[in-house]
Design an enzyme around this catalytic site. Sequence first.
Site, PDB file in Angstrom:
ATOM      1  N   GLU A 428      74.473  65.074  28.157  1.00 14.39           N
ATOM      2  CA  GLU A 428      73.523  65.558  28.711  1.00 14.39           C
ATOM      3  C   GLU A 428      73.005  65.271  29.952  1.00 14.39           C
ATOM      4  OE1 GLU A 428      70.446  67.929  27.022  1.00 14.39           O
ATOM      5  OE2 GLU A 428      70.142  69.160  28.460  1.00 14.39           O
ATOM      6  N   ASP A 505      69.561  66.484  23.960  1.00 14.95           N
ATOM      7  CA  ASP A 505      68.318  66.435  23.397  1.00 14.95           C
ATOM      8  C   ASP A 505      68.065  67.010  23.009  1.00 14.95           C
ATOM      9  OD1 ASP A 505      67.800  64.957  26.101  1.00 14.95           O
ATOM     10  OD2 ASP A 505      66.534  66.019  27.172  1.00 14.95           O
ATOM     11  N   ASP A 507      66.095  69.129  21.594  1.00 17.53           N
ATOM     12  CA  ASP A 507      65.703  70.676  21.580  1.00 17.53           C
ATOM     13  C   ASP A 507      66.104  71.541  21.935  1.00 17.53           C
ATOM     14  OD1 ASP A 507      67.185  70.426  24.615  1.00 17.53           O
ATOM     15  OD2 ASP A 507      64.822  69.848  25.056  1.00 17.53           O
ATOM     16  N   ASP A 509      67.635  73.658  24.544  1.00 21.53           N
ATOM     17  CA  ASP A 509      68.568  73.111  25.606  1.00 21.53           C
ATOM     18  C   ASP A 509      69.811  72.188  25.116  1.00 21.53           C
ATOM     19  OD1 ASP A 509      67.155  75.305  27.119  1.00 21.53           O
ATOM     20  OD2 ASP A 509      66.839  73.557  29.028  1.00 21.53           O
TER      21      ASP A 509
END
Length: 640
Positions: A428, A505, A507, A509
């Site tokens: 990403e 990541d 998180d 997102d």
Amino acid sequence: MSKAAVYDASSITVLEGLEAVRRRPGMYIGSVSTKGLNHLIYEIVDNAVDEHLAGFCNTIYVTLEADGSATIEDDGRGIPVGMHEKGVSAERLVFTTLHAGGKFDDTAYKTSGGLHGVGSSVVNALSTYLTVQVKHGGHLYEDRYERGNPTIELVDGLLPVVGRAKGSGTRINFLPDDTIFDRTRFKEDEIKSRMHETAYLNPALTIVFEDKRKEETEHIEYHEPDGIIGFIKDMNKSTEAVCDVIYFKGESEGISVEGAFQYINEFHENVLGFCNNIYNSEGGTHLTGFKTAFTNIINTYARELNILKEKDANFTGADVRNGMTAVISIKHPDPRFEGQTKTKLDNQDASKVVSKVTGDELVRYFDRNLETLKNIIGCAEKAAKIRKTEEKAKTNMLTKQKFSFDSNGKLANCESKDASKCEIFIVEGDSAGGSAKTARNRAFQAILPIRGKILNVEKASIDKVLANAEIKTMINAFGCGFSEGYGNDFDITKLRYDKIIIMADADVDGAHISTLLLTLFYRFMPELIYEGHVYIAMPPLYKAMPSKGKEEYLYDDKALDQYRKRHKGPFTLQRYKGLGEMDADQLWETTLNPESRILKQVEIEDARMASEVTEMLMGTEVPPRKAFIYEHATDAELDI
Ligand code: TSJ
């Protein structure tokens, strides 16, 4: 009591048989993952379902106990506890004899259909303990096993009576052996869905499910008097129906057939096959029979009604099933299975009989319901039109694609051409992608950075999906093409990488991007997932730097808790917010290096559930998605 006392000569081979189950559990239950674990419950429940089919059991209780064991109880006649020819109680034979599927045709235990539930001894062999209670003739009998071995001495070949009882029935309690299974926590969602399905297929049966592991016991009663009609209605409940549920049944050559279907305003089909009330995830001859007959019927009517003109080609099978949800359930006296997971029905007579029943019954129905027929043909026309447009789009794309691969700017490919050694990281963000390109071992690791969020394929139409640059790059890089509803151009043997690793990541997102990618793979390249090529990289959340001793990467909050407990003395904690914060060395050490990284392998337990889940997660409805993500947020299964 010495253990030897409970074995007589006839049970020696028995114990050797169960030892084989413990040595190679996968051969008997498919796997020792959660899927195999849940399977233990189904094997036991199937016996109670057989008792229902024999006409003696109305209710089955399935309880996930607080101590991690499972209890299954029915109100049937009770497993026979009396003396059997071989000098042991029939109950002992049920739990200690490995039977290939023919059951013991010469005993009182042969069930009505002789259909399933042959796996009780397998469950027994793979359980730390298993207790059996039988209520019969005013008495309560009890037997007990540990890892398949009986621990109770028979009295003259009979089970001891331990109390008095009203009514009759069988109750089994067992604890899966944690030295056999990777994890021994039953997954309730899959069990509930299977129990619900069993209720749909047995409209007179009630299944009471309880989960006592929860703070407050969960209690659900599955009773579906509308049978497979209700099943179809439920599957379609959140979509717009194009017609009512159509139901048909019939019998021939000793095989009974029951079918129900409905069209919805969607562009995919969902046709499920069951044989003797067991779901066949790989389909098989019953579905082939249904599909062949159905395609013929619709094409014949379409020509009669002059919707298809003389010059027009027939509708394809996929055309006529566009938007169809269907359940085909047959009862076969001697089912045979083939396929990777032995769930594909193989009996040729099933194809013939289903075809005949479908043909006879549906012609009768459509002759009387012309409006419905026209609606259904309408769905096929829509599908045919889209198919033709897509065929054109695809040829265009594939010709362009041939030239675009080399100029695939963003892919940093690896040097090796040996697919079995190669890995591709889908990273990403351009910045993390850049670090990963520096950090990787270019001999076998390829990096493909993708920017922002890729298209949600669950919501987009196929031509948009194919036009998306990121998706095109991925399809090109993997090398296998793709498959979709109207044909299969996917060829897994052309796969250029053994591992496809999603690196996002840690998180929200990142999780979203992972889900989008998984949806893409699941819809268009499902074999990648089924064959275990898809992984999710687990970058660490923290780095603990003690004033004395070695630095350590911590991959989740649990690891941090453990570190705190383990580590006396002060330490500094660095929290990583994203992959971009790590330098190349750190990225190599934590996420790329096969020796030290952690990967999560993506596994699909149940294709039907998975399909529902992707739809739920990626479709347009929001509330169920939230609940699902929360419920499973702590469920990560670690591998390597
Ligand atoms: F409930 C259960 F899931 F725990 C369970 C129920 C588990 C197992 C392994 C078996 C059974 C079970 C078996 N329920 N009911 C029966 N019935 C018989 O085994 C039975 C009883 C009587 C006769 C007869 O001919 O009189 C025949 C059979 C097969």
